[in-house]
Scaffold this active site. Structure first.
Site, PDB file in Angstrom:
ATOM      1  N   HIS A 145       0.831  -1.201   0.000  1.00 15.29           N
ATOM      2  CA  HIS A 145       0.000   0.000   0.000  1.00 15.29           C
ATOM      3  C   HIS A 145       0.868   1.254   0.000  1.00 15.29           C
ATOM      4  CE1 HIS A 145      -4.263  -1.305   0.631  1.00 15.29           C
ATOM      5  NE2 HIS A 145      -3.637  -2.448   0.851  1.00 15.29           N
ATOM      6  N   SER A 155      -6.363   3.421  -5.636  1.00 17.70           N
ATOM      7  CA  SER A 155      -5.821   4.242  -4.544  1.00 17.70           C
ATOM      8  C   SER A 155      -5.984   5.722  -4.835  1.00 17.70           C
ATOM      9  CB  SER A 155      -4.341   3.907  -4.322  1.00 17.70           C
ATOM     10  OG  SER A 155      -4.197   2.629  -3.752  1.00 17.70           O
ATOM     11  N   ALA A 206      -9.158   2.831   5.572  1.00 14.54           N
ATOM     12  CA  ALA A 206     -10.173   2.901   4.515  1.00 14.54           C
ATOM     13  C   ALA A 206     -10.680   4.338   4.465  1.00 14.54           C
ATOM     14  CB  ALA A 206     -11.312   1.930   4.793  1.00 14.54           C
ATOM     15  N   VAL A 207     -10.060   5.136   3.610  1.00 18.97           N
ATOM     16  CA  VAL A 207     -10.340   6.569   3.603  1.00 18.97           C
ATOM     17  C   VAL A 207     -11.785   6.873   3.245  1.00 18.97           C
ATOM     18  CG1 VAL A 207      -7.952   7.221   3.140  1.00 18.97           C
ATOM     19  CG2 VAL A 207      -9.488   6.779   1.225  1.00 18.97           C
TER      20      VAL A 207
END
Length: 471
Positions: free
Chosen positions: A371, A388, A426-427
């Site tokens: 990530h 992303s 987890a935005v």
């Protein structure tokens, strides 16, 4: 077995609104099975007499012999029961679908003409009223074709609907493969019609019933009198009608047999139900053919991704990016036992998460390290994956002030130095302030606790990515 054929999901928690005509709260399908003259009998070339669905307690097949009592019970259905039902449905103008056994219709021409004169739908109930479970595929295929031929010869047109009843595991597929039927009903798995795909053909299935069915007069536990049958039908109606009031209309099938419900003490319960249902507004009595026509127009088959039916290359390509730069998770998920229940967001989330959770710690750590930093150098260089990039943009991380960017860079360094992998969140579940708050708070975690939390966040990101797909 890596592909499980049974469909445990159906419509899931959100069944479609059928939009029944005139916004009816419920559709009612009255089905009359016509089997008299098509049952097991040595006169018909069968090995033994019939033993199924009669008022003879503990009946057993008599190999090589005629069972006079059983024959007369079936004959009652044709001679008396049918006409009693014909008068009832005609009096109340109730549309009926006949499940007609081909050989039975051939032996009952007067009743067949009465069905046609009443405008009832006549569907095929097979060639003979016998078990299909021990037939070879070739034998059953021949029986189906002969049933279609005989039905066409008797009625003047081929059947548009099919129900075997005493079917084999192959019956639904074999009848669908003929592409001859608008609908088939050899399932009991839903309160609404649905489409089922066989090869490149979408078949409409209208589920039937074995409980709102007078066959329970001949089975244990079962109904003793007409009032019990009425109460069960009334309770079924009331429940489904209320669901319709609440915006989730359904359909109710009622299964009937001349030799059973056609008896005086039993038909009284059916009459009460017909009068009760007719006393309500917004009730649509319809044949199965009418229901099929409506469903085809309102909910035609939809071509969609079906992960359980994908080839390996397509499956991996489709789901490779759900876990960041970790294609191996999709590769392993393909080898799991997948079925129709996995052809949705929750199903694929389960399959991919199982692989991730059962991986070694080193493999999961590699996923974490795959990530990118939040608002880090990759983002600034526009080298994030498409997923992303979209996720970080959803929280405004692509529009940081110089001060905010400096703060993120500082926190990223502290976090990576302490834990050895980037901060993952987890935005889509947070705004910018919430992300910064979680960043600061989680820096105080132990490495073990933060590893576990990061894995949970990776799964949450996977959920969001799958939710964005048309599954």
């Amino acid at each position: 077995m890596t592909r499980y054929p049974r469909d445990m999901r159906g419509y899931g928690p959100t069944p479609p609104d059928p939009h029944w005509p005139a916004q009816a709260k419920i559709a009612i399908s009255m089905v009359l099975n016509y089997e008299e003259g098509g049952e097991n009998n040595i006169l018909h070339g069968d090995a033994a007499s019939e033993a199924f669905l009669s008022d003879i307690a503990g009946a057993a097949m008599w190999p090589g012999q005629r069972h006079w009592n059983m024959e007369s019970v079936y004959e009652y259905g044709a001679r008396a029961g049918f006409w009693r039902l014909h008068r009832l449905f005609s009096r109340y103008d109730i549309p009926v679908t006949i499940f007609g056994v081909g050989s039975a219709l051939a032996r009952n021409p007067e009743q067949l003409e009465a069905m046609k004169a009443a405008g009832w739908e006549i569907a095929s109930h097979g060639l003979k009223w016998i078990e299909h479970k021990d037939m070879t595929e070739a034998e059953e295929r021949t029986q189906i074709q002969e049933a279609i031929r005989l039905h066409t010869e008797l009625t003047g047109s081929p059947p548009s609907g099919w129900y075997t009843g005493r079917c084999s595991e192959n019956t639904v597929r074999l009848t669908s493969e003929t592409q001859s039927f608008k609908w088939i009903s050899d399932t009991y798995d839903d309160d609404l019609p649905y489409w089922r795909r066989f090869g490149d053909h979408d078949q409409l299935v209208i589920p039937y019933t074995l409980e709102a069915n007078d066959m329970r007069f001949a089975t244990a536990p079962g109904y003793i009198d007409g009032e019990q049958f009425f109460r069960y039908l009334k309770d079924s109606f009331d429940t489904l009608y209320q669901e319709g009031v609440e915006g989730m209309p359904k359909m109710l099938s009622v299964g009937l047999h001349n030799r059973l419900i056609g008896r005086p003490g039993k038909i009284a319960g059916l009459k009460r139900f017909v009068e009760y249902a007719r006393s309500h507004s917004d009730v649509w009595f319809a044949t199965r053919g009418e229901i099929a026509d409506h469903w085809m127009a309102t909910h035609p088959p939809r071509d969609k991704k079906r992960p359980s039916q994908m080839k390996r290359a397509e499956f991996v390509e489709t789901f490779a990016s759900i876990y960041e730069h970790s294609e191996w998770i999709a590769e392993r998920a393909f080898a799991l036992e997948l079925g129709p229940a996995h052809d949705c967001t929750a199903g694929m989330f389960s399959a991919l998460a199982r692989v991730f959770r059962s991986a070694s710690r080193a493999e999961r750590l590699a996923v974490l390290r795959a990530h990118p930093d939040l608002a880090g150098k990759l983002a600034q260089a526009e080298r994030l994956t498409r997923e992303s990039q979209s996720e970080q943009a959803s929280a405004g991380l692509n529009l940081l002030t110089d001060e905010e960017r400096a703060r993120f860079e500082e926190l990223n360094k502290q976090y990576t130095d302490k834990f050895g992998f980037p901060f993952i969140i987890a935005v889509k579940d947070h705004n910018k302030a919430g992300i910064l708050d979680a960043f600061t708070r989680r820096l105080s975690n132990t490495t073990a606790a933060e590893f576990d939390e990061s894995c949970r966040q990776v799964e949450r990101i996977a959920w969001h990515r799958l939710s964005a797909m048309d599954l």
